[in-house]
Design an enzyme around this catalytic site. Structure first.
Site, PDB file in Angstrom:
ATOM      1  N   THR A  32       3.070  -3.973 -65.808  1.00 60.30           N
ATOM      2  CA  THR A  32       4.129  -3.959 -66.823  1.00 60.30           C
ATOM      3  C   THR A  32       5.202  -4.994 -66.509  1.00 60.30           C
ATOM      4  OG1 THR A  32       3.792  -1.600 -67.273  1.00 60.30           O
ATOM      5  CG2 THR A  32       5.898  -2.545 -67.936  1.00 60.30           C
ATOM      6  N   ASP A  66      -0.519  -6.840 -73.019  1.00 62.24           N
ATOM      7  CA  ASP A  66       0.478  -5.806 -72.753  1.00 62.24           C
ATOM      8  C   ASP A  66      -0.126  -4.406 -72.829  1.00 62.24           C
ATOM      9  OD1 ASP A  66       3.245  -4.907 -72.383  1.00 62.24           O
ATOM     10  OD2 ASP A  66       3.097  -4.198 -74.436  1.00 62.24           O
ATOM     11  N   ASP A  69      -1.436  -2.072 -69.123  1.00 66.46           N
ATOM     12  CA  ASP A  69      -0.780  -1.071 -68.281  1.00 66.46           C
ATOM     13  C   ASP A  69      -1.012   0.344 -68.792  1.00 66.46           C
ATOM     14  OD1 ASP A  69       0.743  -1.446 -70.531  1.00 66.46           O
ATOM     15  OD2 ASP A  69       2.650  -1.718 -69.479  1.00 66.46           O
ATOM     16  N   GLY A  70      -0.978   0.503 -70.116  1.00 67.98           N
ATOM     17  CA  GLY A  70      -1.227   1.826 -70.686  1.00 67.98           C
ATOM     18  C   GLY A  70      -2.646   2.297 -70.425  1.00 67.98           C
ATOM     19  N   ASP A  87       7.900   0.788 -69.732  1.00 72.04           N
ATOM     20  CA  ASP A  87       7.203  -0.058 -70.698  1.00 72.04           C
ATOM     21  C   ASP A  87       8.104  -0.388 -71.889  1.00 72.04           C
ATOM     22  OD1 ASP A  87       4.633  -1.310 -71.527  1.00 72.04           O
ATOM     23  OD2 ASP A  87       4.825   0.082 -73.196  1.00 72.04           O
ATOM     24  N   ASP A  91       9.610  -4.052 -72.895  1.00 74.61           N
ATOM     25  CA  ASP A  91       9.339  -4.599 -74.230  1.00 74.61           C
ATOM     26  C   ASP A  91      10.579  -5.211 -74.847  1.00 74.61           C
ATOM     27  OD1 ASP A  91       6.680  -3.884 -74.130  1.00 74.61           O
ATOM     28  OD2 ASP A  91       6.893  -2.115 -75.404  1.00 74.61           O
TER      29      ASP A  91
END
Length: 208
Positions: A32, A66, A69-70, A87, A91
């Protein structure tokens, strides 16, 4: 909206990379922060110096990545409030850098009033784009919901990066200016939608 469809596609495309990073022992938080740092560096180095094509392509790739990471957090069972907070906060840095980069480019490379107007619109999109997620987060902190709307984050990024790409390919600057106008209006309308949703919910509580 583009957000949901893009997330599903990214899960398919980058699942293998997420699994590899997990096996290497890299944490979702590290991904992240690193992704945000790269996005900010690319936005503030490539865009203001006029490298719009390279900037749009680089930032587009970073925005898609992006999702990593999730995915990593879900694979490792490490989804948490902290991860969601980090996160979301990162952002905001990334989004601000992109619109700031566009604004600085306009002031440096677009002559006359057109440059000033484009830069002002980029600033408007930056501010409104920060209010959109704030409204959602504040509603959640009060036990209410303010989801959806006309311009979520993924939608805003797709529009601005496509516009930057087109100008980088040699199309007129007015394309970017018009895109910023539409983004500003859509973001403002999204804020209104979310405020209205919370207003209805709060009055429903009062009347209950």
């Amino acid at each position: 909206m583009l957000s949901s469809n893009g997330r599903r596609l990214a899960t398919v495309l980058f699942g293998p990379a997420a699994r590899l990073l997990v096996r290497l022992g890299i944490s979702p938080d590290a991904v992240t922060v690193a992704g945000t740092a790269l996005t900010v560096a690319a936005a503030l180095s490539l865009l203001p110096t006029g490298h719009l094509l390279a900037g749009a392509l680089t930032l587009g790739a970073l925005v898609v990545l992006d999702n990593l990471d999730g995915q990593m957090a879900r694979l490792t069972g490490r989804e948490s409030d902290w991860g969601a907070f980090l996160d979301s906060t990162m952002d905001r840095f990334a989004d601000a850098a992109i619109f700031a980069g566009v604004g600085i480019w306009a002031l440096r490379h677009v002559d006359g009033a057109a440059g000033d107007v484009t830069a002002a619109l980029a600033l408007s999109c930056l501010v409104l784009g920060s209010i959109v997620p704030y409204a959602k987060a504040r509603a959640a902190s009060l036990g209410m919901t303010a989801d959806g709307g006309l311009a979520e984050r993924a939608d805003r990024l797709v529009v601005i990066l496509v516009a930057v790409l087109l100008v980088g390919l040699g199309l007129p600057v007015v394309i970017l200016t018009v895109a910023l106008v539409l983004l500003a209006l859509a973001s403002a309308w999204t804020v209104i939608q979310r405020v209205s949703a919370v207003h209805r919910q709060s009055h429903g509580r009062t009347g209950a």
